[in-house]
Structures are given as C-alpha cells and as structure tokens.
Design an enzyme around this catalytic site. Structure first.
Site, PDB file in Angstrom:
ATOM      1  N   LYS A 119       1.599  -3.172   7.447  1.00 35.68           N
ATOM      2  CA  LYS A 119       1.760  -3.565   6.088  1.00 35.68           C
ATOM      3  C   LYS A 119       3.339  -3.293   5.655  1.00 35.68           C
ATOM      4  O   LYS A 119       4.024  -4.157   4.854  1.00 35.68           O
ATOM      5  CB  LYS A 119       1.038  -2.437   5.078  1.00 35.68           C
ATOM      6  CG  LYS A 119      -0.470  -2.870   4.944  1.00 35.68           C
ATOM      7  CD  LYS A 119      -0.796  -4.090   4.588  1.00 35.68           C
ATOM      8  CE  LYS A 119      -0.802  -4.321   3.069  1.00 35.68           C
ATOM      9  NZ  LYS A 119      -0.955  -5.458   2.468  1.00 35.68           N
ATOM     10  N   THR A 167       0.814  -1.077   0.039  1.00 36.88           N
ATOM     11  CA  THR A 167       0.079  -0.229   0.043  1.00 36.88           C
ATOM     12  C   THR A 167       0.784   1.330  -0.120  1.00 36.88           C
ATOM     13  O   THR A 167       1.936   1.299   0.568  1.00 36.88           O
ATOM     14  CB  THR A 167      -0.919   0.043   1.512  1.00 36.88           C
ATOM     15  OG1 THR A 167      -1.608   1.272   1.404  1.00 36.88           O
ATOM     16  CG2 THR A 167      -0.196  -0.258   2.539  1.00 36.88           C
ATOM     17  N   TYR A 227      -2.043   0.743  10.302  1.00 42.83           N
ATOM     18  CA  TYR A 227      -2.258   0.011   9.025  1.00 42.83           C
ATOM     19  C   TYR A 227      -0.893   0.122   8.170  1.00 42.83           C
ATOM     20  O   TYR A 227      -0.395  -1.018   7.716  1.00 42.83           O
ATOM     21  CB  TYR A 227      -3.319   0.414   8.346  1.00 42.83           C
ATOM     22  CG  TYR A 227      -3.474  -0.009   6.748  1.00 42.83           C
ATOM     23  CD1 TYR A 227      -3.784  -1.224   6.732  1.00 42.83           C
ATOM     24  CD2 TYR A 227      -3.163   0.923   5.696  1.00 42.83           C
ATOM     25  CE1 TYR A 227      -3.949  -1.706   5.417  1.00 42.83           C
ATOM     26  CE2 TYR A 227      -3.358   0.405   4.472  1.00 42.83           C
ATOM     27  CZ  TYR A 227      -3.696  -0.824   4.230  1.00 42.83           C
ATOM     28  OH  TYR A 227      -3.914  -1.382   2.959  1.00 42.83           O
TER      29      TYR A 227
END
Length: 293
Positions: free
Chosen positions: A130, A102, A126
């Site tokens: 990731k 991402t 997040y």
C-alpha cells in the site's frame, strides 16, 4: 463531474456508487475487477481514454492482510501497479485521482496519533504494498489525494461489526484483542469525504493535493469496539443475549501478519483544509440492523 470508480463492490466502492447515483450532475462509471482489471495497463488506459473522467476514485485493493504475506506478487500488482496505472491515465487525460490507503503504512508503535508527515515503516506485505502504491500515485499524477483510513466497516462486504454480530448469535463467549487501538471508520463517511473533495476539485477551488488522514473518533481498542457493538445490538433488539467478552492480548491471538498496536490517525489536516470532520462511528452503528444481512 465525470467519476470513474474502481473496486465498486467493496465497502467504500459500494457507498461511493450509491451516494453518487443520487447526484444528477454527476456521470458515474463504477467498475469492479470483472469489468476492469486495474493491473492491466492497456485495459486501464483504454477505459480512462474512452470515459474521459474528471475524477478517478480508486477503491480497489488487496486487503486480505494475512493472505498478503503469501500472495506477495498479487498484493503488489493490485496495491502498487494498479494505482500507478490509474494515476498515469489520470495524468494523461487531466483528471485528478483520489486513492484510498491505510494505517498499515506505519509501524504502529508511536505514542499518540499519527499525522500525515510521520515516518512510514510498514511491518508486513499489505502495508508495504500500500505504501508503494502511495508513492506510485504521487509520482504519476500531479492532482492526487491519498486518503489513509483505518478499521473500515459498513453494510457491504466483510468487516468486524458483521463478524461480531454473527458470532454473537452463535457463541456465549468471545475473546477480543484489547491492546490494539484505532478509529473505527464508517465506509459511508469515507465515501462522503471523497465526494466532498471531488466536488471541490471540480468547482475549480485551489486544492492542496497530497496525503490526508480520515478515520473515526473516539479511538478505542477492538475490545471496546466490540463492547459498543453489542451494547447497541441489544438496545436495538438485533441480539437477544449479549455474549461474554474477554479482553485478551495480541500474543494470545497470533496471526500471520503483524497488526499495528497503534492505528490512531490524526484527522486535523482534512478538517482544516476541507472542513471534513472525523467519522462518528457510534452514529453509524445506530443503523446496526443493516449489518446483519
């Protein structure tokens, strides 16, 4: 080609499964979390050893950006540990792993587009989880492709396009953030890019493994994206009336997790190495009727 897909019910996972099902030369094992918990090391090892894939595509992720701020342990289990176990299993059976990441691995304040070699500095759980997954995959499997993408939308799952169309039928006016910029990316194009790379690997081509960016062009703000969605929805007869849009700033729409103001990814590397062009999200929106289900 034998392909194991995890997260097969997600936006990209669904597209991968649908596209690969049409290839008679490919055997596909598409699994969701009910059939394979990627956070279970033994389960991952058993599934990979039994199926013996040549390619593993990990489309599973904990993508609830705001919930991740509270569900820290779960985020790391799914976004770091699961990819690590899949990469270890891929290494054990001689498979390659293609892993989706991402734009949130970056701080999001750069002037200009982010390239693969730019310094990462995630601003929330997040993005941190990731990034930890990227590192784990790279360390565990020699044959790895990490594909960073952004602003994913498609016919399956929840996404910005579906939200706008739903709100457009019930509200006369909407506020949309106009100071965050990125490249909307069609899930079907992400799937197609991964399949092209998988085919190149399977053919025995010399592969430059590592990190690649793949997202959509042109880069726009969420406000501009919403404008285009409604323009096409009116043109195609999906909506009868266009809601009034107000361009607001990020601070006027507070969220538990910080959003990057710049999610613009440079896709020159994947074009140069694999001849894969950036996603044309406006073309994908021409089939806007498919996003109303």
């Amino acid at each position: 080609m034998r392909v194991l897909i995890t997260g097969c019910n997600g936006q990209v996972g669904c597209s991968l499964t649908e596209q690969l099902a049409k290839d008679t030369n490919t055997t596909v094992l598409a699994l969701d979390r009910d059939y394979l918990d990627i956070t279970n090391l033994d389960a991952v090892h058993a599934a990979v050893v039994e199926f013996k894939p040549s390619i593993i595509i990990n489309a599973a992720a904990h993508t609830a950006v705001d919930k991740a701020e509270e569900e820290v342990e779960l985020s790391y289990a799914i976004n770091r540990d699961g990819p690590k176990y899949l990469a270890q299993a891929a290494q054990d059976v001689g498979a390659a792993i293609l892993h989706i990441s991402t734009d949130y691995v970056f701080e999001g304040n750069k002037v200009g587009e982010y390239v693969e070699s730019d310094t990462t500095n995630p601003q929330g759980v997040y993005g941190e989880s990731k990034l930890a997954g990227e590192v784990a995959v790279a360390q565990a499997c020699d044959k790895h492709i990490i594909l960073r993408t952004a602003w994913v939308f498609g016919e399956n799952g929840n996404n910005f396009v579906k939200t706008m169309l739903r709100l457009g039928t019930t509200r006369d006016a909407l506020n949309v953030v106009g100071d965050q910029f990125g490249g909307p990316t069609y899930a079907g194009d992400i799937a197609n890019a991964l399949i092209q790379i998988a085919n190149r690997i399977t053919q025995g081509d010399a592969i430059e493994y590592g990190v690649y960016h793949f997202s959509g062009l042109p880069h726009v703000s969420w406000y501009e994206f919403a404008e285009t969605i409604f323009d096409i929805a009116i043109e195609k007869g999906v909506l009868k009336k266009r809601p009034s849009l107000s361009n607001i700033k990020t601070e006027q729409y507070p969220t538990p997790a910080k959003r990057p103001s710049n999610s613009c990814l440079n896709t020159d590397k994947i074009t140069s190495v694999f001849a894969i062009e950036a996603s044309d999200w406006k073309v994908a929106l021409n089939n806007i009727q498919a996003y109303t289900g």
